[in-house]
Scaffold this active site. Structure first.
Site, PDB file in Angstrom:
ATOM      1  N   GLY A 122      10.620  -9.332   3.312  1.00 35.79           N
ATOM      2  CA  GLY A 122      10.108  -7.962   3.221  1.00 35.79           C
ATOM      3  C   GLY A 122      10.534  -7.204   4.460  1.00 35.79           C
ATOM      4  O   GLY A 122      11.417  -6.346   4.418  1.00 35.79           O
TER       5      GLY A 122
ATOM      6  N   GLU B  71       5.943   0.008   3.436  1.00 38.75           N
ATOM      7  CA  GLU B  71       6.862   0.940   4.133  1.00 38.75           C
ATOM      8  C   GLU B  71       6.901   0.679   5.647  1.00 38.75           C
ATOM      9  O   GLU B  71       6.935   1.616   6.451  1.00 38.75           O
ATOM     10  CB  GLU B  71       6.507   2.390   3.795  1.00 38.75           C
ATOM     11  CG  GLU B  71       6.652   2.638   2.294  1.00 38.75           C
ATOM     12  CD  GLU B  71       6.568   4.084   1.880  1.00 38.75           C
ATOM     13  OE1 GLU B  71       6.768   4.972   2.718  1.00 38.75           O
ATOM     14  OE2 GLU B  71       6.319   4.312   0.675  1.00 38.75           O
TER      15      GLU B  71
ATOM     16  N   GLN C 256     -20.277   0.851   7.156  1.00 40.60           N
ATOM     17  CA  GLN C 256     -21.395   0.467   8.039  1.00 40.60           C
ATOM     18  C   GLN C 256     -22.523   1.499   7.959  1.00 40.60           C
ATOM     19  O   GLN C 256     -23.699   1.151   7.893  1.00 40.60           O
ATOM     20  CB  GLN C 256     -20.873   0.348   9.482  1.00 40.60           C
ATOM     21  CG  GLN C 256     -21.774  -0.424  10.400  1.00 40.60           C
ATOM     22  CD  GLN C 256     -21.859  -1.908  10.015  1.00 40.60           C
ATOM     23  OE1 GLN C 256     -20.973  -2.428   9.344  1.00 40.60           O
ATOM     24  NE2 GLN C 256     -22.922  -2.553  10.414  1.00 40.60           N
TER      25      GLN C 256
ATOM     26  N   PRO D 184      11.122 -11.963  -2.891  1.00 36.58           N
ATOM     27  CA  PRO D 184      10.167 -13.051  -2.608  1.00 36.58           C
ATOM     28  C   PRO D 184      10.359 -13.660  -1.218  1.00 36.58           C
ATOM     29  O   PRO D 184       9.382 -14.015  -0.562  1.00 36.58           O
ATOM     30  CB  PRO D 184      10.460 -14.072  -3.709  1.00 36.58           C
ATOM     31  CG  PRO D 184      11.035 -13.266  -4.824  1.00 36.58           C
ATOM     32  CD  PRO D 184      11.779 -12.126  -4.195  1.00 36.58           C
TER      33      PRO D 184
ATOM     34  N   THR E  41       5.430  -2.742   8.157  1.00 39.17           N
ATOM     35  CA  THR E  41       4.122  -3.210   8.628  1.00 39.17           C
ATOM     36  C   THR E  41       3.871  -2.615  10.018  1.00 39.17           C
ATOM     37  O   THR E  41       4.808  -2.187  10.704  1.00 39.17           O
ATOM     38  CB  THR E  41       4.073  -4.755   8.742  1.00 39.17           C
ATOM     39  OG1 THR E  41       4.989  -5.160   9.764  1.00 39.17           O
ATOM     40  CG2 THR E  41       4.417  -5.440   7.425  1.00 39.17           C
TER      41      THR E  41
HETATM   42  C1  LIG Z   1       0.219  -2.607  -2.080  1.00 40.63           C
HETATM   43  C2  LIG Z   1       1.652  -2.841  -1.720  1.00 40.63           C
HETATM   44  C3  LIG Z   1       2.638  -2.059  -2.294  1.00 40.63           C
HETATM   45  C4  LIG Z   1       3.986  -2.318  -2.015  1.00 40.63           C
HETATM   46  N1  LIG Z   1       4.946  -1.576  -2.646  1.00 40.63           N
HETATM   47  C5  LIG Z   1       6.261  -1.846  -2.405  1.00 40.63           C
HETATM   48  C6  LIG Z   1       7.288  -1.133  -3.099  1.00 40.63           C
HETATM   49  O1  LIG Z   1       7.009  -0.243  -3.918  1.00 40.63           O
HETATM   50  N2  LIG Z   1       8.574  -1.458  -2.862  1.00 40.63           N
HETATM   51  C7  LIG Z   1       8.938  -2.443  -1.975  1.00 40.63           C
HETATM   52  O2  LIG Z   1      10.129  -2.665  -1.794  1.00 40.63           O
HETATM   53  N3  LIG Z   1       7.982  -3.152  -1.310  1.00 40.63           N
HETATM   54  C8  LIG Z   1       6.662  -2.875  -1.512  1.00 40.63           C
HETATM   55  N4  LIG Z   1       5.681  -3.593  -0.865  1.00 40.63           N
HETATM   56  C9  LIG Z   1       6.073  -4.689  -0.004  1.00 40.63           C
HETATM   57  C10 LIG Z   1       5.933  -4.358   1.460  1.00 40.63           C
HETATM   58  O3  LIG Z   1       6.897  -3.401   1.834  1.00 40.63           O
HETATM   59  C11 LIG Z   1       6.079  -5.662   2.239  1.00 40.63           C
HETATM   60  O4  LIG Z   1       4.932  -6.444   1.930  1.00 40.63           O
HETATM   61  C12 LIG Z   1       6.214  -5.440   3.722  1.00 40.63           C
HETATM   62  O5  LIG Z   1       7.442  -4.842   4.038  1.00 40.63           O
HETATM   63  C13 LIG Z   1       6.108  -6.783   4.499  1.00 40.63           C
HETATM   64  O6  LIG Z   1       6.968  -7.720   3.971  1.00 40.63           O
HETATM   65  P1  LIG Z   1       6.413  -9.179   3.577  1.00 40.63           P
HETATM   66  O7  LIG Z   1       5.197  -9.006   2.739  1.00 40.63           O
HETATM   67  O8  LIG Z   1       7.550  -9.953   3.031  1.00 40.63           O
HETATM   68  O9  LIG Z   1       5.936  -9.780   4.932  1.00 40.63           O
HETATM   69  P2  LIG Z   1       6.882 -10.505   6.078  1.00 40.63           P
HETATM   70  O10 LIG Z   1       8.049  -9.654   6.358  1.00 40.63           O
HETATM   71  O11 LIG Z   1       7.101 -11.890   5.604  1.00 40.63           O
HETATM   72  O12 LIG Z   1       5.872 -10.469   7.270  1.00 40.63           O
HETATM   73  C14 LIG Z   1       4.702 -11.276   7.331  1.00 40.63           C
HETATM   74  C15 LIG Z   1       3.961 -10.922   8.609  1.00 40.63           C
HETATM   75  O13 LIG Z   1       4.804 -11.215   9.736  1.00 40.63           O
HETATM   76  C16 LIG Z   1       4.984 -10.040  10.515  1.00 40.63           C
HETATM   77  N5  LIG Z   1       6.339 -10.022  11.048  1.00 40.63           N
HETATM   78  C17 LIG Z   1       7.515 -10.160  10.378  1.00 40.63           C
HETATM   79  N6  LIG Z   1       8.540 -10.057  11.208  1.00 40.63           N
HETATM   80  C18 LIG Z   1       8.026  -9.825  12.431  1.00 40.63           C
HETATM   81  C19 LIG Z   1       8.588  -9.628  13.727  1.00 40.63           C
HETATM   82  N7  LIG Z   1       9.903  -9.609  13.934  1.00 40.63           N
HETATM   83  N8  LIG Z   1       7.737  -9.445  14.770  1.00 40.63           N
HETATM   84  C20 LIG Z   1       6.397  -9.424  14.592  1.00 40.63           C
HETATM   85  N9  LIG Z   1       5.817  -9.605  13.396  1.00 40.63           N
HETATM   86  C21 LIG Z   1       6.615  -9.802  12.322  1.00 40.63           C
HETATM   87  C22 LIG Z   1       4.739  -8.876   9.576  1.00 40.63           C
HETATM   88  O14 LIG Z   1       4.355  -7.706  10.267  1.00 40.63           O
HETATM   89  C23 LIG Z   1       3.628  -9.436   8.705  1.00 40.63           C
HETATM   90  O15 LIG Z   1       2.399  -9.278   9.373  1.00 40.63           O
HETATM   91  C24 LIG Z   1       4.333  -3.353  -1.111  1.00 40.63           C
HETATM   92  C25 LIG Z   1       3.318  -4.121  -0.511  1.00 40.63           C
HETATM   93  C26 LIG Z   1       1.999  -3.875  -0.813  1.00 40.63           C
HETATM   94  C27 LIG Z   1       0.944  -4.733  -0.179  1.00 40.63           C
END
Ligand SMILES: Cc1cc2nc3c(=O)[nH]c(=O)nc-3n(C[C@H](O)[C@H](O)[C@H](O)COP(=O)(O)OP(=O)(O)OC[C@H]3O[C@@H](n4cnc5c(N)ncnc54)[C@H](O)[C@@H]3O)c2cc1C
Length: 389
Positions: free
Chosen positions: A143, A370, A343, A140, A372
């Protein structure tokens, strides 16, 4: 689905192997008959694609890229990438599970001991796809910043006790085993956890935009007791293992982007010929042709990046940058292509009947999971800067 560009890529990579062409041709036929017709229903009714996965396992598809001595098919990785592209064009939900499955098997092959390979890959059927895998890193509060995970792994005799919360996990309730990252005394470590273990609880399903065949869930681990024999590799090396898992996963995620975009392109091509406006097919308008041309070009560029990463992996060469580049470009390309497909369909692209927005919704997750796009850009820049002294 096994269209000329994909065929050409395989022919160029493997000019001597007509067998791959035969395999891919028959697989394309199978996907067209057995997988593609149910894809919209899986999305609409949010059905986990278990039946499709059984059918794939029956045909030995999940095992295709793995070593023969482990019961795999010994297929070169680029050919598997072609399989993943075709499958994603047929049903993205089915391809997503196969991508996770391949990533998990690859990690166990890389870091597991002989007993773990025997037990989980062979006997438990992970390699064959008769049992299913999930991957749990995200929590939570973190990520992208995987170093900050808080889930604990406390050693207790011959076991570890896992406690914590994982969230945004793809289909943990459907999986038999999950690769899970937790903090042990030595640092972040990786465990193979049977999901039937007492204390492993799937809490809730998070409603979402796309990939609706996969319940995205939160997991609670409460004194979840896992044998120390299920620790993967060396304790404390989990973060580095995680990077390897994800490197491999990024290649098949890139292939998913290509496949989803290809499906959207094919629908846009057909619709543009069918739809009449101002007395002719909209395919005759140059502004529509411009979109189609850009779609074709971008898909092919992503395909070549994906094959390049797969080829490096196949040759045992370093492929971190290539996998990141392929995944970054392909996932963003798929969104652009699917948007153009909507579109071209005009108002019908926005309503459920045309089904074309399913591809955009499925593609949207590819630039989040995997790694962002932001994190991949940071990685690619870091690796490029390292090249310059
Ligand atoms: C459909 C789906 C399936 C998924 N399946 C899995 C799974 O099976 N197993 C698993 O472990 N996870 C899974 N995830 C989670 C996914 O890996 C995370 O959502 C992802 O790694 C981003 O983490 P977060 O959501 O906590 O975003 P955050 O890490 O909180 O990031 C939020 C935003 O800030 C940006 N950001 C963060 N740090 C930086 C930085 N240093 N510089 C610039 N930008 C930054 C990110 O790019 C993002 O845009 C899944 C997510 C989705 C949507």
């Amino acid at each position: 689905m096994y269209h000329s560009e994909l065929k050409n890529c395989i022919a160029l990579l493997y000019p001597e192997s007509a067998g791959y062409d035969t395999l891919l041709t028959s697989l394309a036929d199978f996907i067209k008959r057995e997988i593609r017709p149910g894809a919209a229903i899986i999305d609409r009714n949010e059905i986990y694609p278990r039946e499709n996965l059984y059918k794939l396992a029956e045909r030995g598809i999940p095992a295709l890229p793995f070593p023969l001595e482990l019961g795999g098919g010994g297929l070169p990785y680029p050919v598997f990438v072609a399989v993943m592209e075709m499958l994603a064009a047929g049903c993205a939900n089915t391809a997503l599970q196969l991508s996770i499955q391949a990533m998990v098997c690859e990690g166990i092959i890389l870091f597991g001991n002989e007993a773990q390979k025997e037990q989980f890959l062979r006997q438990s059927g992970l390699l064959a796809g008769t049992s299913l895998a999930a991957f749990a890193l995200t929590e939570p509060s973190c990520g992208s910043d995987a170093k900050a995970i808080k889930t604990e792994a406390r050693r207790s005799g011959e076991n570890y006790l896992l406690n914590g919360i994982k969230t945004l996990i793809t289909s943990p309730g459907e999986a038999n085993f999950i690769i899970l990252f937790a903090v042990a005394e030595e640092g972040i470590s990786t465990f193979i956890v049977p999901t039937s273990t007492p204390g492993f609880q799937v809490l809730k399903v998070l409603p979402k935009l796309g990939c609706k065949g996969h319940p995205l869930s939160t997991i609670r681990l409460e004194n979840c007791q896992v044998p120390a024999a299920n620790l993967l590799g060396t304790p404390g090396k989990g973060l580095s293992y995680g990077k390897h898992f994800l490197n491999c996963g990024r290649i098949t995620i890139a292939a998913l982007g290509v496949g989803i975009a290809q499906a959207a392109l094919e629908k846009a091509l057909a619709y543009s010929k069918r739809r009449k406006a101002f007395g002719s097919s909209i395919s005759e308008f140059q502004l529509v042709q411009e979109k189609l041309a850009d779609m074709v070009t971008e898909i092919q560029a992503a395909r070549l990046l994906t094959f390049h990463a797969a080829q490096l992996k196949e040759q045992g060469l370093e492929y971190t940058a290539a996998a990141a580049t392929a995944k970054l470009f392909s996932s963003e390309m798929a969104q652009r292509v699917c948007d153009k497909a909507i579109q071209i369909h005009g108002g019908y692209g926005y309503i459920d009947g045309s089904d074309v927005h399913r591809h955009w919704r499925d593609a949207r997750m590819l630039s989040i999971g995997e790694g962002t796009s932001d994190m991949l850009r940071l990685l690619i820049a870091h690796l490029a800067l390292k090249e310059v002294s």
